[in-house]
Design a protein around this motif. Structure first.
Motif, PDB file in Angstrom:
ATOM      1  N   LEU A  85      20.583  -4.423  -6.052  1.00 21.67           N
ATOM      2  CA  LEU A  85      19.342  -5.204  -6.005  1.00 21.67           C
ATOM      3  C   LEU A  85      18.784  -5.273  -4.584  1.00 21.67           C
ATOM      4  O   LEU A  85      17.560  -5.219  -4.393  1.00 21.67           O
ATOM      5  CB  LEU A  85      19.589  -6.609  -6.549  1.00 21.67           C
ATOM      6  CG  LEU A  85      19.850  -6.726  -8.045  1.00 21.67           C
ATOM      7  CD1 LEU A  85      20.157  -8.171  -8.417  1.00 21.67           C
ATOM      8  CD2 LEU A  85      18.676  -6.211  -8.847  1.00 21.67           C
ATOM      9  N   GLN A  86      19.662  -5.359  -3.589  1.00 21.99           N
ATOM     10  CA  GLN A  86      19.195  -5.337  -2.206  1.00 21.99           C
ATOM     11  C   GLN A  86      18.501  -4.021  -1.888  1.00 21.99           C
ATOM     12  O   GLN A  86      17.453  -4.002  -1.240  1.00 21.99           O
ATOM     13  CB  GLN A  86      20.366  -5.542  -1.249  1.00 21.99           C
ATOM     14  CG  GLN A  86      20.880  -6.953  -1.183  1.00 21.99           C
ATOM     15  CD  GLN A  86      22.018  -7.091  -0.193  1.00 21.99           C
ATOM     16  OE1 GLN A  86      22.107  -6.346   0.775  1.00 21.99           O
ATOM     17  NE2 GLN A  86      22.895  -8.043  -0.432  1.00 21.99           N
ATOM     18  N   GLN A  87      19.090  -2.920  -2.352  1.00 23.95           N
ATOM     19  CA  GLN A  87      18.499  -1.608  -2.107  1.00 23.95           C
ATOM     20  C   GLN A  87      17.115  -1.506  -2.760  1.00 23.95           C
ATOM     21  O   GLN A  87      16.177  -0.994  -2.149  1.00 23.95           O
ATOM     22  CB  GLN A  87      19.413  -0.507  -2.650  1.00 23.95           C
ATOM     23  CG  GLN A  87      18.877   0.878  -2.455  1.00 23.95           C
ATOM     24  CD  GLN A  87      19.754   1.938  -3.097  1.00 23.95           C
ATOM     25  OE1 GLN A  87      20.759   1.631  -3.725  1.00 23.95           O
ATOM     26  NE2 GLN A  87      19.366   3.177  -2.970  1.00 23.95           N
ATOM     27  N   ILE A  88      16.972  -2.014  -3.967  1.00 20.05           N
ATOM     28  CA  ILE A  88      15.677  -1.982  -4.656  1.00 20.05           C
ATOM     29  C   ILE A  88      14.636  -2.777  -3.866  1.00 20.05           C
ATOM     30  O   ILE A  88      13.505  -2.309  -3.655  1.00 20.05           O
ATOM     31  CB  ILE A  88      15.816  -2.530  -6.091  1.00 20.05           C
ATOM     32  CG1 ILE A  88      16.600  -1.558  -6.956  1.00 20.05           C
ATOM     33  CG2 ILE A  88      14.449  -2.801  -6.707  1.00 20.05           C
ATOM     34  CD1 ILE A  88      16.979  -2.104  -8.315  1.00 20.05           C
ATOM     35  N   ASN A  89      14.998  -3.967  -3.403  1.00 14.66           N
ATOM     36  CA  ASN A  89      14.056  -4.787  -2.646  1.00 14.66           C
ATOM     37  C   ASN A  89      13.686  -4.140  -1.313  1.00 14.66           C
ATOM     38  O   ASN A  89      12.536  -4.207  -0.891  1.00 14.66           O
ATOM     39  CB  ASN A  89      14.619  -6.193  -2.433  1.00 14.66           C
ATOM     40  CG  ASN A  89      14.494  -7.047  -3.664  1.00 14.66           C
ATOM     41  OD1 ASN A  89      13.409  -7.523  -3.983  1.00 14.66           O
ATOM     42  ND2 ASN A  89      15.590  -7.228  -4.378  1.00 14.66           N
ATOM     43  N   GLU A  90      14.648  -3.504  -0.646  1.00 14.14           N
ATOM     44  CA  GLU A  90      14.348  -2.802   0.603  1.00 14.14           C
ATOM     45  C   GLU A  90      13.409  -1.625   0.355  1.00 14.14           C
ATOM     46  O   GLU A  90      12.491  -1.381   1.149  1.00 14.14           O
ATOM     47  CB  GLU A  90      15.646  -2.327   1.256  1.00 14.14           C
ATOM     48  CG  GLU A  90      16.465  -3.455   1.850  1.00 14.14           C
ATOM     49  CD  GLU A  90      17.859  -3.034   2.268  1.00 14.14           C
ATOM     50  OE1 GLU A  90      18.262  -1.875   1.972  1.00 14.14           O
ATOM     51  OE2 GLU A  90      18.557  -3.862   2.879  1.00 14.14           O
ATOM     52  N   GLU A  91      13.622  -0.892  -0.746  1.00 12.18           N
ATOM     53  CA  GLU A  91      12.740   0.224  -1.069  1.00 12.18           C
ATOM     54  C   GLU A  91      11.324  -0.260  -1.370  1.00 12.18           C
ATOM     55  O   GLU A  91      10.342   0.376  -0.984  1.00 12.18           O
ATOM     56  CB  GLU A  91      13.292   1.012  -2.255  1.00 12.18           C
ATOM     57  CG  GLU A  91      14.516   1.831  -1.915  1.00 12.18           C
ATOM     58  CD  GLU A  91      15.155   2.484  -3.125  1.00 12.18           C
ATOM     59  OE1 GLU A  91      14.712   2.204  -4.270  1.00 12.18           O
ATOM     60  OE2 GLU A  91      16.102   3.255  -2.934  1.00 12.18           O
ATOM     61  N   GLU A  92      11.208  -1.396  -2.056  1.00 16.81           N
ATOM     62  CA  GLU A  92       9.878  -1.923  -2.354  1.00 16.81           C
ATOM     63  C   GLU A  92       9.173  -2.407  -1.086  1.00 16.81           C
ATOM     64  O   GLU A  92       7.956  -2.270  -0.961  1.00 16.81           O
ATOM     65  CB  GLU A  92       9.970  -3.044  -3.392  1.00 16.81           C
ATOM     66  CG  GLU A  92      10.321  -2.553  -4.780  1.00 16.81           C
ATOM     67  CD  GLU A  92       9.358  -1.507  -5.315  1.00 16.81           C
ATOM     68  OE1 GLU A  92       8.122  -1.663  -5.159  1.00 16.81           O
ATOM     69  OE2 GLU A  92       9.840  -0.524  -5.888  1.00 16.81           O
ATOM     70  N   LEU A  93       9.931  -2.969  -0.144  1.00 14.84           N
ATOM     71  CA  LEU A  93       9.327  -3.344   1.131  1.00 14.84           C
ATOM     72  C   LEU A  93       8.840  -2.113   1.884  1.00 14.84           C
ATOM     73  O   LEU A  93       7.769  -2.138   2.508  1.00 14.84           O
ATOM     74  CB  LEU A  93      10.330  -4.126   1.985  1.00 14.84           C
ATOM     75  CG  LEU A  93      10.534  -5.586   1.616  1.00 14.84           C
ATOM     76  CD1 LEU A  93      11.701  -6.191   2.386  1.00 14.84           C
ATOM     77  CD2 LEU A  93       9.265  -6.379   1.874  1.00 14.84           C
ATOM     78  N   MET A  94       9.608  -1.024   1.826  1.00 16.42           N
ATOM     79  CA  MET A  94       9.168   0.230   2.446  1.00 16.42           C
ATOM     80  C   MET A  94       7.909   0.755   1.767  1.00 16.42           C
ATOM     81  O   MET A  94       6.996   1.243   2.428  1.00 16.42           O
ATOM     82  CB  MET A  94      10.292   1.275   2.391  1.00 16.42           C
ATOM     83  CG  MET A  94      11.415   1.005   3.342  1.00 16.42           C
ATOM     84  SD  MET A  94      12.813   2.167   3.277  1.00 16.42           S
ATOM     85  CE  MET A  94      12.130   3.681   2.702  1.00 16.42           C
ATOM     86  N   ALA A  95       7.850   0.644   0.443  1.00 16.23           N
ATOM     87  CA  ALA A  95       6.678   1.119  -0.285  1.00 16.23           C
ATOM     88  C   ALA A  95       5.446   0.292   0.076  1.00 16.23           C
ATOM     89  O   ALA A  95       4.336   0.838   0.161  1.00 16.23           O
ATOM     90  CB  ALA A  95       6.935   1.059  -1.791  1.00 16.23           C
ATOM     91  N   HIS A  98       3.795   1.612   2.987  1.00 12.38           N
ATOM     92  CA  HIS A  98       3.330   2.990   2.748  1.00 12.38           C
ATOM     93  C   HIS A  98       4.326   4.028   3.259  1.00 12.38           C
ATOM     94  O   HIS A  98       3.936   5.072   3.778  1.00 12.38           O
ATOM     95  CB  HIS A  98       1.944   3.213   3.362  1.00 12.38           C
ATOM     96  CG  HIS A  98       0.938   2.214   2.904  1.00 12.38           C
ATOM     97  ND1 HIS A  98       0.454   2.202   1.619  1.00 12.38           N
ATOM     98  CD2 HIS A  98       0.347   1.176   3.547  1.00 12.38           C
ATOM     99  CE1 HIS A  98      -0.399   1.204   1.488  1.00 12.38           C
ATOM    100  NE2 HIS A  98      -0.486   0.556   2.635  1.00 12.38           N
ATOM    101  N   GLN A  99       5.593   3.750   3.112  1.00 10.97           N
ATOM    102  CA  GLN A  99       6.644   4.695   3.461  1.00 10.97           C
ATOM    103  C   GLN A  99       7.317   5.142   2.162  1.00 10.97           C
ATOM    104  O   GLN A  99       8.239   4.500   1.674  1.00 10.97           O
ATOM    105  CB  GLN A  99       7.655   4.052   4.403  1.00 10.97           C
ATOM    106  CG  GLN A  99       7.070   3.632   5.720  1.00 10.97           C
ATOM    107  CD  GLN A  99       8.084   2.867   6.555  1.00 10.97           C
ATOM    108  OE1 GLN A  99       9.204   2.624   6.130  1.00 10.97           O
ATOM    109  NE2 GLN A  99       7.680   2.484   7.750  1.00 10.97           N
ATOM    110  N   TYR A 100       6.842   6.235   1.612  1.00  6.56           N
ATOM    111  CA  TYR A 100       7.325   6.705   0.316  1.00  6.56           C
ATOM    112  C   TYR A 100       8.326   7.849   0.441  1.00  6.56           C
ATOM    113  O   TYR A 100       8.717   8.431  -0.561  1.00  6.56           O
ATOM    114  CB  TYR A 100       6.141   7.160  -0.546  1.00  6.56           C
ATOM    115  CG  TYR A 100       5.149   6.060  -0.802  1.00  6.56           C
ATOM    116  CD1 TYR A 100       5.439   5.062  -1.719  1.00  6.56           C
ATOM    117  CD2 TYR A 100       3.945   6.003  -0.118  1.00  6.56           C
ATOM    118  CE1 TYR A 100       4.546   4.034  -1.947  1.00  6.56           C
ATOM    119  CE2 TYR A 100       3.043   4.987  -0.347  1.00  6.56           C
ATOM    120  CZ  TYR A 100       3.345   4.008  -1.262  1.00  6.56           C
ATOM    121  OH  TYR A 100       2.465   2.994  -1.492  1.00  6.56           O
TER     122      TYR A 100
END
Length: 147
Positions: A85-95, A98-100
């Protein structure tokens, strides 16, 4: 609520929960060790009293030890789930920034025989697929590419 604030708060809460789970993991390890030592001590101390007391102590201590192992396995699963879940939230913050680049680009789904598929930026680096992709499995990626 702004998405960035939401994901940041979720990430902070997950990190706090993960710290508690790791402390619990350490406590469970010590409790298992204590149960094993208590089992050995019970055998040593109760053997002169009678075999039935020893058997009762063995059963109780083994039941306690097995219960602690089961709780520890559940705790380890909770830690893994929390990290995911931490990884998912970090990825969404990156998104949101605009870091895809961390998301799959779907280049494997790019049709080779399509005359202008590269011009549409549907698949590949900085593509629509990479912008929309939040899939975690091959089946999910395939379904998204078909859409």
């Amino acid at each position: 609520m702004q998405p960035e604030i939401f994901y940041t708060e979720q990430l902070a809460a997950l990190k706090t929960a993960n710290g508690l789970l790791i402390k619990r993991k350490s406590l469970l390890a010590w409790l298992r060790f204590t149960a094993a030592v208590a089992l050995i001590a019970a055998i040593y101390l109760l053997l002169p009293v009678g075999i039935y007391y020893v058997l009762l102590a063995i059963l109780l201590m083994l039941a306690l030890f097995i219960r602690l192992v089961v709780v520890d396995i559940k705790n380890k699963n909770a830690i893994q789930h929390n990290l995911h879940l931490q990884q998912i939230n970090e990825e969404e913050l990156m998104a949101l920034q605009h870091q895809y680049a961390g998301f799959a680009d779907g280049a494997t789904f790019l049709p080779a025989d399509h005359p202008y598929a590269n011009d549409l930026d549907i698949f590949g680096k900085a593509s629509l697929f990479q912008y929309c992709n939040r899939t975690c499995s091959d089946m999910g990626s395939s379904t998204l590419s078909n859409w």
